[in-house]
Design a protein around this motif. Structure first.
Motif, PDB file in Angstrom:
ATOM      1  N   THR A 115       0.851  -1.188   0.000  1.00  0.00           N
ATOM      2  CA  THR A 115       0.000   0.000   0.000  1.00  0.00           C
ATOM      3  C   THR A 115       0.891   1.244   0.000  1.00  0.00           C
ATOM      4  OG1 THR A 115      -0.042   0.188   2.411  1.00  0.00           O
ATOM      5  CG2 THR A 115      -1.705  -1.240   1.393  1.00  0.00           C
ATOM      6  N   ALA A 116       0.292   2.388  -0.296  1.00  0.00           N
ATOM      7  CA  ALA A 116       1.066   3.626  -0.340  1.00  0.00           C
ATOM      8  C   ALA A 116       1.689   3.932   1.021  1.00  0.00           C
ATOM      9  CB  ALA A 116       0.180   4.779  -0.801  1.00  0.00           C
ATOM     10  N   LYS A 117       0.945   3.649   2.102  1.00  0.00           N
ATOM     11  CA  LYS A 117       1.465   3.904   3.451  1.00  0.00           C
ATOM     12  C   LYS A 117       2.662   3.018   3.753  1.00  0.00           C
ATOM     13  CE  LYS A 117       0.031   4.206   8.303  1.00  0.00           C
ATOM     14  NZ  LYS A 117      -1.082   4.035   9.271  1.00  0.00           N
ATOM     15  N   GLU A 118       2.534   1.721   3.426  1.00  0.00           N
ATOM     16  CA  GLU A 118       3.650   0.787   3.632  1.00  0.00           C
ATOM     17  C   GLU A 118       4.840   1.187   2.770  1.00  0.00           C
ATOM     18  OE1 GLU A 118       1.278  -3.432   4.506  1.00  0.00           O
ATOM     19  OE2 GLU A 118       1.479  -2.699   2.438  1.00  0.00           O
ATOM     20  N   ALA A 119       4.533   1.590   1.523  1.00  0.00           N
ATOM     21  CA  ALA A 119       5.592   1.931   0.572  1.00  0.00           C
ATOM     22  C   ALA A 119       6.378   3.153   1.027  1.00  0.00           C
ATOM     23  CB  ALA A 119       4.999   2.164  -0.811  1.00  0.00           C
ATOM     24  N   LYS A 120       5.716   4.121   1.670  1.00  0.00           N
ATOM     25  CA  LYS A 120       6.425   5.317   2.132  1.00  0.00           C
ATOM     26  C   LYS A 120       7.463   4.950   3.187  1.00  0.00           C
ATOM     27  CE  LYS A 120       6.016   9.892   4.150  1.00  0.00           C
ATOM     28  NZ  LYS A 120       5.152  10.994   4.609  1.00  0.00           N
ATOM     29  N   LYS A 121       7.061   4.106   4.131  1.00  0.00           N
ATOM     30  CA  LYS A 121       7.998   3.671   5.173  1.00  0.00           C
ATOM     31  C   LYS A 121       9.187   2.934   4.556  1.00  0.00           C
ATOM     32  CE  LYS A 121       8.061   1.211   9.604  1.00  0.00           C
ATOM     33  NZ  LYS A 121       9.252   0.413   9.329  1.00  0.00           N
ATOM     34  N   MET A 122       8.908   2.068   3.576  1.00  0.00           N
ATOM     35  CA  MET A 122       9.975   1.326   2.903  1.00  0.00           C
ATOM     36  C   MET A 122      10.864   2.263   2.085  1.00  0.00           C
ATOM     37  SD  MET A 122       7.916  -2.077   1.643  1.00  0.00           S
ATOM     38  CE  MET A 122       9.385  -2.841   0.942  1.00  0.00           C
ATOM     39  N   ALA A 123      10.267   3.247   1.433  1.00  0.00           N
ATOM     40  CA  ALA A 123      11.033   4.187   0.601  1.00  0.00           C
ATOM     41  C   ALA A 123      12.043   4.950   1.448  1.00  0.00           C
ATOM     42  CB  ALA A 123      10.088   5.151  -0.106  1.00  0.00           C
ATOM     43  N   ILE A 124      11.612   5.398   2.618  1.00  0.00           N
ATOM     44  CA  ILE A 124      12.527   6.120   3.516  1.00  0.00           C
ATOM     45  C   ILE A 124      13.655   5.186   3.967  1.00  0.00           C
ATOM     46  CG2 ILE A 124      12.714   7.233   5.785  1.00  0.00           C
ATOM     47  CD1 ILE A 124       9.828   8.295   5.286  1.00  0.00           C
ATOM     48  N   ASP A 125      13.303   3.923   4.204  1.00  0.00           N
ATOM     49  CA  ASP A 125      14.320   2.937   4.596  1.00  0.00           C
ATOM     50  C   ASP A 125      15.339   2.732   3.478  1.00  0.00           C
ATOM     51  OD1 ASP A 125      15.412   0.914   6.390  1.00  0.00           O
ATOM     52  OD2 ASP A 125      14.672  -0.554   4.947  1.00  0.00           O
ATOM     53  N   TYR A 126      14.860   2.653   2.230  1.00  0.00           N
ATOM     54  CA  TYR A 126      15.773   2.506   1.082  1.00  0.00           C
ATOM     55  C   TYR A 126      16.674   3.742   0.965  1.00  0.00           C
ATOM     56  CZ  TYR A 126      13.470  -1.661  -0.857  1.00  0.00           C
ATOM     57  OH  TYR A 126      12.988  -2.932  -1.058  1.00  0.00           O
ATOM     58  N   MET A 127      16.103   4.927   1.191  1.00  0.00           N
ATOM     59  CA  MET A 127      16.901   6.145   1.131  1.00  0.00           C
ATOM     60  C   MET A 127      17.989   6.137   2.194  1.00  0.00           C
ATOM     61  SD  MET A 127      13.872   8.963   0.362  1.00  0.00           S
ATOM     62  CE  MET A 127      14.948  10.416   0.373  1.00  0.00           C
ATOM     63  N   ASP A 128      17.648   5.647   3.382  1.00  0.00           N
ATOM     64  CA  ASP A 128      18.652   5.496   4.443  1.00  0.00           C
ATOM     65  C   ASP A 128      19.759   4.541   4.018  1.00  0.00           C
ATOM     66  OD1 ASP A 128      17.777   7.217   6.454  1.00  0.00           O
ATOM     67  OD2 ASP A 128      16.337   5.754   7.228  1.00  0.00           O
ATOM     68  N   LYS A 129      19.359   3.420   3.426  1.00  0.00           N
ATOM     69  CA  LYS A 129      20.330   2.385   3.050  1.00  0.00           C
ATOM     70  C   LYS A 129      21.330   2.873   2.014  1.00  0.00           C
ATOM     71  CE  LYS A 129      17.996  -1.962   4.162  1.00  0.00           C
ATOM     72  NZ  LYS A 129      18.842  -2.118   5.353  1.00  0.00           N
ATOM     73  N   VAL A 130      20.877   3.750   1.117  1.00  0.00           N
ATOM     74  CA  VAL A 130      21.802   4.242   0.091  1.00  0.00           C
ATOM     75  C   VAL A 130      22.528   5.516   0.526  1.00  0.00           C
ATOM     76  CG1 VAL A 130      20.490   3.176  -1.783  1.00  0.00           C
ATOM     77  CG2 VAL A 130      20.023   5.567  -1.164  1.00  0.00           C
ATOM     78  N   GLY A 131      22.352   5.880   1.791  1.00  0.00           N
ATOM     79  CA  GLY A 131      23.166   6.953   2.347  1.00  0.00           C
ATOM     80  C   GLY A 131      22.646   8.356   2.156  1.00  0.00           C
ATOM     81  N   ILE A 132      21.324   8.521   2.033  1.00  0.00           N
ATOM     82  CA  ILE A 132      20.747   9.864   1.945  1.00  0.00           C
ATOM     83  C   ILE A 132      20.566  10.404   3.370  1.00  0.00           C
ATOM     84  CG2 ILE A 132      18.785  11.261   1.184  1.00  0.00           C
ATOM     85  CD1 ILE A 132      20.370  10.067  -1.135  1.00  0.00           C
TER      86      ILE A 132
END
Length: 361
Positions: free
Chosen positions: A129-146
């Motif tokens: 869902t969009a809500k789940e995806a937002k949390k995951m997106a922020i996690d991916y951004m963290d993982k790539v060093g943003i």
């Protein structure tokens, strides 16, 4: 092609043709290669050698005037050369085989926020869902060093530096959960410091997520730091294939010698760097003999008459050069790349090769 049976993607005798102004250009000439699970395969060669064209056949992204004229590409039991429509490719492109390009701005939509672009991919490929995806997106951004990922989630691509945009493109590729990640010159447009950071990031993410990598580059320094296997391409053909250590320590084809001689770290005391004379042959007409012969100081008469077969050097190393024939004259590789491994360890700081050398000591 490989000693390991865990092959994810296997290309055999690929020929790619383009219709250009009422003529046919053969950009890829009978290429075969295997990508082994968990490995990084580097495709190396000058601009125009066919590296990007070859990998576009793995994702159905050839230009409209191009086609795979013959050969097969097996991805987990499916022959990708049989795919004809966008619907055929939808389950493969991005979802299974993702690509990171040289210029991140060609991959990002300038009028959409960074966060929305990552969310879109997660919803499409992971069914969240969009809500789940937002949390995951922020996690991916963290993982790539943003830094401050949550805060920067709603910013636009123009608000990011080139290196940060490339990190976002990597995050989007990760969100696809690919089996295979094609990196098409992903660090060329970045300065050396950022380039090293992106290479380290890709290496750590590969270990964490377990995808395999095809890394396209003309920079052998990058190859030394990331690759397991190397395929050297020239004029639409693979002319040497080996482990990264064998390419640097025991190169066999004169073209590979020339690429190694061109390493910036091998410039002379006056800063003069070796350059390969001449230009690659036209691919509008059939190539006779060794395509590199006209540019090589090591060409034999037979190089102008007959194409060399694959000569096996080891279980993991072969090259297409008549210099490996038992009746060929014995020729030493250029002086500048003699004892290259010692120069690498002393001057270049290529940790990947250095670790290997220490392990062999």
């Amino acid at each position: 092609m490989t000693e390991n049976k865990n092959v994810i993607l296997s290309a055999r005798d690929i020929v790619v043709e383009f219709d250009v102004r009422d003529r046919v250009l053969t950009a890829i000439r009978g290429v075969s290669l295997d990508l082994v699970e968990g490995e990084v395969l580097a495709l190396v060669g000058e601009s125009g050698s066919g590296k990007s064209v070859l990998t576009k056949t793995f994702t159905g992204m050839l230009e409209e005037n191009g086609r795979v004229a013959s050969g097969s590409i097996d991805y987990r039991g499916k022959d990708l050369t049989k795919f004809k429509s966008h619907q055929d490719w939808a389950a493969i492109r991005g979802a299974k085989i993702a690509t990171i390009f040289q210029d991140p701005m060609t991959s990002l939509n300038p009028i959409k926020t960074i966060g929305s672009q990552i969310i879109e991919v997660i919803v499409k490929h992971q069914g969240k869902t969009a809500k789940e995806a937002k949390k995951m997106a922020i996690d991916y951004m963290d993982k790539v060093g943003i830094p401050d990922a949550e805060k920067r989630f709603n910013e636009y691509p123009f608000q990011y530096s080139g290196g940060m945009r490339q990190r976002i493109v990597i995050a989007i590729a990760l969100a696809c959960r690919p089996d295979v990640l094609i990196c098409d010159e992903p660090t060329t447009a970045l300065d050396v410091t950022i380039q090293a950071q992106i290479i380290d990031l890709l290496k750590s993410l590969k270990e964490e997520y377990g995808f395999s990598v095809i890394f396209i580059t003309h920079d052998l320094g990058v190859v030394a730091s990331i690759a397991d296997k190397v395929a050297v391409m020239y004029a639409g053909e693979i002319i040497e294939y080996a482990t990264v250590e064998e390419i640097f320590y025991e190169p066999c084809h004169p073209y590979t010698w020339s690429l190694l001689s061109s390493l910036p770290q091998l410039a002379d005391d006056n800063g003069k760097l070796f350059s390969i004379p001449g230009t690659p042959p036209s691919l509008y007409t059939p190539v006779v003999g060794d395509a590199f012969a006209l540019r090589s100081d090591y060409a034999l008469q037979i190089d102008f008459e007959e194409k060399a077969p694959q000569f096996q050097v080891s279980d993991t190393h072969w090259a297409k050069t008549w210099l490996l024939h038992e009746d060929a004259p014995k020729v030493d590789k250029p002086a500048v790349i003699q004892n290259l491994h010692e120069k690498i360890l002393a001057n270049m700081g290529f940790a990947h090769l250095g670790d290997e050398e220490e392990g062999n000591a």
